[in-house]
Motif scaffolding. Structure first.
Motif, PDB file in Angstrom:
ATOM      1  N   MET A  19       3.758  20.608  30.181  1.00 56.74           N
ATOM      2  CA  MET A  19       3.008  20.402  28.905  1.00 56.74           C
ATOM      3  C   MET A  19       3.823  20.184  27.688  1.00 56.74           C
ATOM      4  N   GLN A  20       4.825  20.825  27.844  1.00 57.82           N
ATOM      5  CA  GLN A  20       5.945  20.346  26.503  1.00 57.82           C
ATOM      6  C   GLN A  20       6.397  18.740  26.617  1.00 57.82           C
ATOM      7  N   VAL A 306       9.633  23.711  17.536  1.00 58.76           N
ATOM      8  CA  VAL A 306       8.932  24.521  18.206  1.00 58.76           C
ATOM      9  C   VAL A 306       9.490  24.788  19.765  1.00 58.76           C
ATOM     10  N   SER A 310      10.964  27.926  21.339  1.00 55.23           N
ATOM     11  CA  SER A 310      10.469  28.771  22.320  1.00 55.23           C
ATOM     12  C   SER A 310      11.265  29.067  23.689  1.00 55.23           C
ATOM     13  N   ARG A 409      11.161  37.354  23.263  1.00 52.04           N
ATOM     14  CA  ARG A 409      10.935  36.176  22.908  1.00 52.04           C
ATOM     15  C   ARG A 409       9.759  35.897  21.651  1.00 52.04           C
ATOM     16  N   GLU A 410       9.635  37.149  20.812  1.00 45.63           N
ATOM     17  CA  GLU A 410       8.653  36.864  19.938  1.00 45.63           C
ATOM     18  C   GLU A 410       9.220  36.253  18.810  1.00 45.63           C
ATOM     19  N   LEU A 411       8.537  34.889  18.137  1.00 41.07           N
ATOM     20  CA  LEU A 411       9.074  34.326  17.240  1.00 41.07           C
ATOM     21  C   LEU A 411       9.259  34.972  15.898  1.00 41.07           C
TER      22      LEU A 411
ATOM     23  N   LEU B 310      -1.175  25.437  21.053  1.00 43.90           N
ATOM     24  CA  LEU B 310      -0.772  25.773  22.380  1.00 43.90           C
ATOM     25  C   LEU B 310       0.286  26.351  22.540  1.00 43.90           C
ATOM     26  N   LEU B 311       1.399  25.903  22.131  1.00 44.75           N
ATOM     27  CA  LEU B 311       2.904  26.580  22.208  1.00 44.75           C
ATOM     28  C   LEU B 311       2.645  27.933  21.498  1.00 44.75           C
ATOM     29  N   TRP B 314       1.104  30.612  23.772  1.00 48.85           N
ATOM     30  CA  TRP B 314       1.832  31.075  24.505  1.00 48.85           C
ATOM     31  C   TRP B 314       2.966  31.753  23.990  1.00 48.85           C
ATOM     32  N   GLU B 315       3.454  31.562  23.015  1.00 52.75           N
ATOM     33  CA  GLU B 315       4.491  32.411  22.131  1.00 52.75           C
ATOM     34  C   GLU B 315       3.932  33.770  21.720  1.00 52.75           C
ATOM     35  N   ARG B 316       2.735  33.869  21.243  1.00 49.68           N
ATOM     36  CA  ARG B 316       2.229  35.036  20.784  1.00 49.68           C
ATOM     37  C   ARG B 316       1.414  35.799  21.746  1.00 49.68           C
ATOM     38  N   ARG B 317       1.555  35.683  22.951  1.00 48.23           N
ATOM     39  CA  ARG B 317       0.695  36.381  24.117  1.00 48.23           C
ATOM     40  C   ARG B 317       0.548  37.804  23.762  1.00 48.23           C
ATOM     41  N   ARG B 318       1.883  38.382  23.225  1.00 52.16           N
ATOM     42  CA  ARG B 318       2.158  39.891  22.992  1.00 52.16           C
ATOM     43  C   ARG B 318       1.233  40.300  21.880  1.00 52.16           C
ATOM     44  N   GLU B 319       1.264  39.585  20.712  1.00 52.69           N
ATOM     45  CA  GLU B 319       0.318  39.726  19.598  1.00 52.69           C
ATOM     46  C   GLU B 319      -1.258  39.771  19.984  1.00 52.69           C
TER      47      GLU B 319
END
Lengths: 411, 415
Positions: A19-20, A306, A310, A409-411, B310-311, B314-319
């Motif tokens: 995807m990336q 981004v 990630s 992993r949370e940004l 989309l990215l 993916w990164e904010r799945r926990r939220e």
């Protein structure tokens, strides 16, 4: 860590995150396509102008009276000058007489230059006929049209079937009036004006004598013998291998010796001036693709930022394993170069697909991509890839691995 | 509930300022591209029409290269021209421009002299500083009256109404009015004469073999003494000026040329380049191409935004998982992401409007053609913003659906 190992890791990473890779590849593809199309359009324009200009005869010399009505009515040139000109140029010389007139066919009419000359005109000036033939020695009631005049009188050329040949036109002019049969149509050497005719803003502000270069003429045989007609000029062709400019000087001097003060100029001079102007304007216009590439680079930079963020956990783990910042930068660069290279190939294919479309709908010239352009685009693209990748990568690689791993992993 | 979704979306955008900024700037350039060309076109057309309104029209200038007497323009030709083009043009005026000796006291000076007809004052937008314009009857009967431009007199000597001037040492005229110089900052094609690119334009004009009949420089300067042409019986007009609607200029220019050429004259016709281009088919094609490029830019932008979202998902799945555990429905999550994407596109679009107008301003500054200006193209801005927001909503849909499918149990157990 060997280079091979780095490249291997990079390629693996590219495949693992389809995807990336797709997003980055898509963005680069758009950027490169835009760049290549702009380059191709400009290069095509330059090539087309060069071709158009060469089609008017680089080895032809124009000899004519100064641009004033006074001289059009009382020219110093006579038919006896033909011999002098032919001797100086080394090639045939053909006299001409010009006047302005209105030509019409049915409801359509236009103003055009009536160019009275001999059938030998086609042997001096390059004449490519799109239909019919050039004037013959007995065509006193026939005429040949330039394509630009034919378009205005009969509309665009049909895909098949006859266009203008065989039709009658009416000429209303001070020198000659009446109905004439069209026997041929001369191809317009200025293909560039096919779709941009109205941009020729100087069309009505040129002296009559300069209009022979406009290719908006009706060719006719002279109404009277040359010794009873004012001769406005001659065109002559220099044999291949001869120096045109040298011959130009020779003609001028020989005519001056005979007290004929007229203008003598090789078409080559004009061609060079026009080409110089086109070169300059396309160079200025080249700024366009640089701007487009810069904007696209900014977009890819944001995507890379981004992506790299990630993957900061991965970056942190690799740092703890002993990888240097340079290793990580090289890895990301290789990844992005691999994707960008694929995007570049796709962009080349897209440009080839879009080129005929652009030519068919919007442009009067083909989109031309030469090797230099492709290499320039590749080089500029490489710089863009480095700019869009190195910045975000260095920023992320410089982060403290312990902090990154603790934060999750949370940004 | 909707308010809460909006708040959450805005908060998460503000929490990630870099990403938001980077996404927004992509949309910004697309919007700017879509707006700059319509801004220049609508501004230039508006200016052309405003000029036409102010002056009554736009100008076609017809001159003549030196010609023997029997082939020069004459006043009867001007009358025929008026008859032939009546109803299609606003004004046709003709005049002669040449130098004359002006005697003031014991001094003699060479000044430009305009021998004008009765339509001249109607065809030009002249500013009267003092006195009056000559009456039509005075011009028709060739009264010895004159209008002078301010500053035409030598070394600071002001010419006031009532002053009697001697031209060429024998013709006496009485000044009835003083006007401002009516010259233009542009050349015969409407290009700025002092623009940074004016030399390039002049070079191009030379290469193209453009004619420059005598007196053109004086017309462009617009300074001198204006007297009725009938005062000098031998005077013939060497310039004809036609004023017409801007959108008719192109066609009229060709027709006037053909009409004169047919009668054995060799006219040199000038018209404002901009008037020829603004209403041409070419410009319509350029507009169409611009729309295609804008559509492509929006599509590319939407895809990039979609990928970034989309990215983000993916990164904010926990939220997302926590929100779902707290009771948020699937459509709340969808709405949040769609709203986020649409808002980013809208903000990018909003910022793109001034950027596009800035680009239009830059474009206008680079063009030496006077009258190339920009205006706010309201309709185009609305359409562009709507297109950008729709693109944003569509771009946010796929990531939003992806987000709604997140299984909270799975994500939280893994985390």
């Amino acid at each position: 860590m060997t280079t091979l190992h780095l490249i291997g890791t990079a390629v693996r990473c590219t495949w693992r995150r389809p995807m990336q890779s797709l997003v980055v590849g898509f963005a680069w593809c758009a950027a490169f396509t835009a760049t290549l199309v702009i380059m191709g359009v400009l290069q095509g324009m330059r090539t087309q102008v060069r071709r158009d200009m060469e089609a008017i005869g680089a080895n032809v010399i124009n000899i004519h009276v100064p641009p004033s009505l006074r001289y059009l009515l009382n020219s110093p040139l006579t038919i006896d000058d033909r011999y002098t000109i032919e001797r100086s140029s080394g090639g045939p010389a053909v006299p001409f007489h010009v006047s302005l007139a209105r030509v019409s066919s049915g409801q359509r009419s236009t103003s055009a230059l009536l160019l009275f000359t001999e059938p030998d005109w086609q042997n001096v000036v390059p004449v490519e006929l799109v239909e019919g033939r050039f004037l013959g020695p007995h065509d006193s009631q026939a005429c040949v049209l330039d394509a630009a005049v034919a378009v205005q009188l009969f509309g665009s050329r049909p895909e098949s079937g006859p266009w203008a040949v065989g039709k009658q036109i009416t000429i209303l002019g001070p020198e000659r009036s009446g109905r004439f049969e069209v026997v041929g149509v001369v191809r317009d050497p200025y293909r560039i004006r096919e779709r941009m005719y109205e941009l020729d803003f100087g069309a009505t502000s040129r002296p009559t004598i300069f209009r022979i270069m406009e290719y908006h003429s009706v060719y006719l045989l002279p109404p009277r013998p040359w010794h009873r007609l004012v001769i406005h000029g001659f065109v002559t062709k220099v044999p291949e291998g001869s120096d045109v400019l040298e011959r130009e000087d020779a003609i001028f001097n020989r005519l001056a010796d005979r007290h004929k003060l007229v203008w003598v100029w090789a078409r080559q001079r004009w061609i060079q001036s026009v080409l110089k102007a086109v070169e300059l304007s396309t160079e200025v216009a080249n700024v366009g693709w640089i701007i487009v590439l810069a904007i696209c680079t900014a977009m890819v930079f944001s995507i890379t930022l981004v992506i790299v963020r990630s993957r900061r956990e991965e970056v942190a783990i690799r740092r703890t394993e002993g990888a240097l910042v340079s290793h990580l930068v090289i890895q990301f660069l290789v990844e992005h170069f691999a994707v960008a290279a694929a995007a570049f190939v796709a962009a080349l294919a897209l440009t080839h697909w879009a080129a005929p479309l652009l030519e068919w709908r919007y442009l009067s010239w083909p989109v031309v991509l030469d090797r230099t352009d492709v290499w320039s685009a590749a080089l500029a693209g490489s710089v863009a890839v480095v700019v869009a990748t190195a910045g975000p990568t260095i920023r992320t690689a410089m982060l403290d691995p312990a902090t990154v791993l603790a934060a999750g992993r949370e940004l | 509930m909707l308010l809460r979704i909006v708040r959450t979306a805005l908060r998460s955008m503000l929490r990630r300022p870099i990403r938001t900024f980077l996404t927004v700037q992509g949309v910004l350039w697309g919007t700017a591209l879509g707006i700059s060309l319509p801004a220049v076109l609508s501004g230039s057309r508006r200016t052309a029409e405003a000029d036409a309104q102010r002056l009554g029209t736009d100008r076609i200038l017809i001159g003549q290269l030196p010609a023997p007497e029997e082939h020069r323009f004459d006043w009867s030709l001007v009358r025929d021209l008026r008859r032939a083009f009546s109803g299609r043009v606003r004004v046709i005026t003709a005049y002669t421009v040449r130098y004359t000796q002006l005697n003031i006291g014991n001094a003699t000076h060479e000044v430009p002299l305009f021998l004008v007809d009765e339509e001249f004052f109607r065809a030009h937008s002249l500013t009267l500083l003092n006195g009056r314009f000559p009456r039509p009857v005075e011009i028709r009967t060739g009264e010895a009256v004159a209008v002078v431009t301010q500053g035409v007199s030598p070394a600071g000597k002001r010419l006031a109404p009532g002053t009697v001037l001697t031209l060429n040492g024998r013709t006496k005229v009485r000044v009835v009015g003083v006007i401002r110089p009516f010259g233009m900052a542009t050349d015969q094609f409407g290009y700025y004469r002092r623009h940074v690119f004016s030399e390039l334009v002049q070079d191009a004009v030379q290469v193209l073999g453009i004619a420059r009949p005598p007196g053109l420089g004086l017309i462009l300067r617009g300074e001198g003494i204006l007297v009725p042409h009938r005062l000098f019986f031998s005077a013939y007009p060497n310039w004809i000026e036609v004023r017409a609607e801007p959108r008719r200029v192109k066609q009229l220019k060709d027709e006037l040329f053909a009409w004169l050429a047919e009668r054995g004259y060799e006219p040199v016709v000038y018209a404002n380049v901009l008037a020829l281009v603004l209403y041409s088919e070419t410009i319509e094609r350029v507009r169409e191409l611009n729309r295609v490029v804008f559509a492509l830019a929006v599509t590319v932008g939407a895809i990039v935004v979609s990928c970034l979202m989309l990215l983000s998902v993916w990164e904010r799945r926990r939220e997302i998982a926590i929100r779902r555990v707290e009771g948020a429905r699937w459509w709340h999550v969808v709405a949040q992401f769609v709203l986020e994407s649409a808002t980013m596109c809208f903000v990018g679009g909003l910022l793109g409007v001034p950027t596009g107008l800035g680009l239009a301003e830059l474009r206008c500054r680079l063009t030496p053609a006077a009258g190339v200006t920009w205006a706010v193209p309201v309709a185009e801005i609305m359409i562009t913003l709507c297109a950008v927001v729709i693109a944003g909503v569509l771009a946010g849909l796929l990531p939003a659906v992806h987000a709604a499918r997140v299984d909270p149990v799975e994500v939280l157990r893994f985390e």
